[in-house]
Scaffold this motif. Structure first.
Motif, PDB file in Angstrom:
ATOM      1  N   GLY A 106       0.811  -1.210   0.000  1.00  0.00           N
ATOM      2  CA  GLY A 106       0.000   0.000   0.000  1.00  0.00           C
ATOM      3  C   GLY A 106       0.846   1.262   0.000  1.00  0.00           C
ATOM      4  N   SER A 107       2.148   1.106  -0.149  1.00  0.00           N
ATOM      5  CA  SER A 107       3.039   2.267  -0.111  1.00  0.00           C
ATOM      6  C   SER A 107       3.074   2.972  -1.459  1.00  0.00           C
ATOM      7  CB  SER A 107       4.464   1.831   0.270  1.00  0.00           C
ATOM      8  OG  SER A 107       5.024   1.041  -0.770  1.00  0.00           O
ATOM      9  N   GLU A 108       3.458   4.240  -1.423  1.00  0.00           N
ATOM     10  CA  GLU A 108       3.602   5.006  -2.657  1.00  0.00           C
ATOM     11  C   GLU A 108       4.668   4.387  -3.554  1.00  0.00           C
ATOM     12  OE1 GLU A 108       4.386   9.057  -1.780  1.00  0.00           O
ATOM     13  OE2 GLU A 108       2.499   9.398  -0.724  1.00  0.00           O
ATOM     14  N   ALA A 109       5.719   3.840  -2.944  1.00  0.00           N
ATOM     15  CA  ALA A 109       6.802   3.257  -3.738  1.00  0.00           C
ATOM     16  C   ALA A 109       6.317   2.073  -4.566  1.00  0.00           C
ATOM     17  CB  ALA A 109       7.942   2.816  -2.810  1.00  0.00           C
ATOM     18  N   TRP A 110       5.469   1.217  -3.952  1.00  0.00           N
ATOM     19  CA  TRP A 110       4.982   0.047  -4.686  1.00  0.00           C
ATOM     20  C   TRP A 110       4.086   0.481  -5.842  1.00  0.00           C
ATOM     21  CZ3 TRP A 110       0.556  -2.744  -5.996  1.00  0.00           C
ATOM     22  CH2 TRP A 110       0.791  -4.056  -6.438  1.00  0.00           C
ATOM     23  N   ILE A 111       3.239   1.469  -5.604  1.00  0.00           N
ATOM     24  CA  ILE A 111       2.369   1.989  -6.659  1.00  0.00           C
ATOM     25  C   ILE A 111       3.212   2.570  -7.789  1.00  0.00           C
ATOM     26  CG2 ILE A 111       0.652   3.743  -7.218  1.00  0.00           C
ATOM     27  CD1 ILE A 111      -0.461   1.415  -5.620  1.00  0.00           C
ATOM     28  N   LEU A 112       4.259   3.307  -7.434  1.00  0.00           N
ATOM     29  CA  LEU A 112       5.122   3.942  -8.438  1.00  0.00           C
ATOM     30  C   LEU A 112       5.826   2.895  -9.290  1.00  0.00           C
ATOM     31  CD1 LEU A 112       6.450   6.362  -9.744  1.00  0.00           C
ATOM     32  CD2 LEU A 112       8.004   6.536  -7.805  1.00  0.00           C
TER      33      LEU A 112
END
Length: 497
Positions: free
Chosen positions: A109-115
C-alpha cells in the motif's frame, strides 16, 4: 585391495541439495534468534525483525527458492514473527496474526509500490510499441559505424531510457535487443571483442545510468520511500542534481575501461542496414507519438514537483498509466502489456518494502547501525575515512544479493541508521549520506548474478563470468575513489557531506 562403494538413496541425497540446506539453515537461524534474549536497547518488535531479516538473508543468498517466490516466504515468516510481539499500542495484548499480516502487507500500500507498478506498465508500453527500439536506432545512426561511437551511443541510450522508462531490467532487455541487432547488422560473431563490449555496457551501464534518476527503477524508488518513511523526503529534482553528475562520471569511467579492455578497430557491414531496420519499422505511428508525449509530460511533472505543482511522483505515474488507457488514445491494451511485466518482482518488492519499513519504525535498523559502527570503531574517525569504510562495507555486503529489491530492503535501512549517527556527530545531511551508501550498494557488480540487468546481458552468451569479473573489479575500485572525490568536492560544496 578391496574398495567399498556406498550408494545413498535418492531422497537422502536430495536432503543435502543446496536449496534444501538453505531452508534448513534459514529455519535454524530463525528459531535461534527468535528465542535469543536481546539487550533492552532494542524493542521486542525490533528483535523479532532482526530474526526475520537474518532468516531471509540466508534464503536470498543461498537462492533456496526463486526470488519471486521468496516474497511469500518473507510475508509468512514476518507474520509469524510479529504475531507474538506485544502490541505497540500498549494495550497489554499481542499483535496477533490478523494485524501481523496487515503489517507484512503494508509495503503493497506504499507510494513506492504503486510507483514501481505504474513504472513497469509504462516500460512495457514503450517496449511493446516499438518506440524504445526506434529511439535506439536513431542514436546508432547518429553514432555512425565507428565501434567507440556505437559504444558511446549505447551508453547514452542507457541514460535516456533511465529517464523515460523507469524500470532498469526492462531497459536492459531493450538494450540487449538493440545490441543483438547491431551484431546482426555488422555481422559480428558473439565471441568478438565488440560483442562483449556492447553487452557489458548493458550489464553495467543500465545500473550506473539509473543512479542519478529517482524514478529509474525499483531500487531508487525503494530507497526514496525508506528515506521518506524515516522523515527525510527527497524531491526528484534534488536527487538528479545530487546524483546525475556522479552517474555521468561513473559512466565515462565504464566507457573508458571497456574500450581499453575490448579494443575493436573496424566493423564490417554498412550503416545503411540500420536505416533498413528503421525503414522496416515503418514511419513513426500516432500511438508512438502519443506515448512519447505521455512520457515527456510524466518526466516534466516528476522534475517540477513542488516547483510548479504539488502532485507527488507516485500520483503522477498513476495518472500517466490512466492516460495510457484512455479509449481515444488507443495506444495499447492490458492483454498486450501484461506479457512483459514481471509480476514476481512486484511481489518481492512489496514484501521487501514492508520489511524495510518496520526495520525503520521499530528502531531495529538504527540499533544494527549503531552496533556495526561500534564494531568497526567508526565513531572516532573523521568524515572522509568514515565514508571510505562505509562505502567498502556496503559494497561488499551487496555482492551476496541477486535481487536489488532484497539488497535494498536489507541494507538501506541500516544505511539510514549509519547516516543518522554521522549526522549527529559530523553535521552531515541524512539523505545525502544515505545516497552515498546506496550508490555503493548499486555499483557493486562483479558477477552476472549480482543484478537482474547483468543476468539479462549474460544470457546473450557474448561474455563470460570472467570477463565481467575482470571488468567489474577495477570498476568498483575506481568508483569508490570517485565517491571519495565527490564527497570531498561536489557533494561537500552542496552541503550534503
Amino acid at each position: 585391495m578391496v574398495y567399498l562403494t556406498l550408494k545413498l538413496p535418492g531422497p537422502l541425497i536430495r536432503l543435502f541439495d543446496r536449496r534444501y540446506v538453505g531452508i534448513y539453515v534459514s529455519s535454524l537461524a530463525f528459531l535461534i534468534l527468535i528465542n535469543v534474549q536481546f539487550p533492552d536497547t532494542i524493542s521486542p518488535l525490533g528483535a523479532k525483525l532482526i530474526a526475520v531479516l537474518a532468516s531471509m538473508l540466508i534464503i536470498w543468498v543461498t537462492e533456496s527458492v526463486d526470488y519471486s517466490t521468496s516474497a511469500f516466504y518473507l510475508i509468512g515468516i514476518l507474520t509469524l514473527a510479529l504475531a507474538d510481539c506485544p502490541d505497540p499500542a500498549g494495550n497489554g495484548k499481542t499483535i496477533g496474526t490478523r494485524e501481523a499480516l496487515a503489517m507484512s502487507l503494508s509495503g503493497f500500500g506504499s507510494e513506492a509500490w504503486i510507483l514501481v507498478t505504474a513504472a513497469l506498465i509504462l516500460a512495457s508500453a514503450v517496449r511493446e510499441s516499438g518506440l524504445g527500439e526506434r529511439i535506439a536506432y536513431w542514436i546508432l545512426l547518429a553514432a555512425g559505424p565507428k565501434p567507440k561511437n556505437i559504444l558511446l551511443g549505447m551508453l547514452l541510450m542507457s541514460y535516456l531510457t533511465s529517464i523515460f522508462i523507469p524500470a532498469q531490467a526492462a531497459n536492459a532487455a531493450l538494450m540487449c535487443t538493440v545490441g543483438l541487432s547491431i551484431m546482426e547488422i555488422y555481422r559480428i560473431d558473439k565471441s568478438d571483442n565488440f560483442a562483449k563490449a556492447v553487452m557489458l555496457i548493458v550489464a553495467f551501464g543500465t545500473g550506473i545510468a539509473g543512479l542519478g534518476i529517482q524514478t529509474s527503477g525499483a531500487p531508487t524508488i525503494q530507497t526514496a520511500n525508506y528515506l521518506a518513511e524515516a522523515g527525510y523526503p527527497i524531491k526528484w529534482l534534488s536527487w538528479a542534481i545530487y546524483g546525475m553528475p556522479f552517474s555521468i562520471v561513473a559512466g565515462l569511467v565504464l566507457y573508458i575501461l571497456i574500450c581499453s579492455r575490448f579494443p575493436t578497430k573496424k566493423l564490417p557491414g554498412e550503416i545503411a542496414l540500420i536505416r533498413q531496420k528503421l525503414a522496416a519499422m515503418g514511419p513513426v505511428s500516432a500511438r508512438e507519438l502519443k506515448l512519447a508525449a505521455i512520457m515527456l509530460a510524466t518526466t516534466a511533472l516528476w522534475a517540477s514537483e513542488h516547483k510548479l505543482h504539488d502532485i507527488d511522483s507516485s500520483t503522477v505515474s498513476v495518472l500517466a498509466v490512466m492516460t495510457l488507457f484512455l479509449p481515444f488514445n488507443n495506444i495499447t491494451t492490458w492483454d498486450r502489456l501484461v506479457k512483459n511485466i514481471n509480476w514476481g518482482i512486484l511481489f518481492l518488492f512489496g514484501a521487501a518494502i514492508s520489511l524495510g519499513q518496520w526495520l525503520l519504525k521499530s528502531g531495529a535498523a538504527s540499533w544494527m547501525a549503531q552496533n556495526t559502527i561500534s564494531l568497526l570503531n567508526l565513531q572516532k574517525l573523521s568524515l572522509l575515512p568514515i565514508v571510505a569504510v562505509s562505502v567498502v562495507f556496503f559494497s561488499l555486503m551487496s555482492l551476496v544479493f541477486s535481487a536489488r529489491a532484497a539488497a535494498v530492503a536489507a541494507l538501506v535501512p541500516v544505511a539510514i541508521g549509519f547516516a543518522e549517527s554521522f549526522a549527529r556527530s559530523h553535521g552531515v545531511t541524512v539523505w545525502g549520506c544515505t545516497l552515498i551508501f546506496y550508490y555503493a550498494i548499486q555499483y557493486s557488480v562483479l558477477l552476472p548474478v549480482n543484478t537482474p540487468m547483468s543476468m539479462i546481458a549474460y544470457s546473450t552468451e557474448t561474455f563470460s563470468a570472467r570477463d565481467m569479473l575482470l571488468t567489474g573489479a577495477p570498476l568498483i575500485v575506481v568508483l569508490m575513489l570517485i565517491t571519495l572525490l565527490f564527497a570531498k568536492t561536489y557533494w561537500h560544496w552542496l552541503g550534503l557531506v
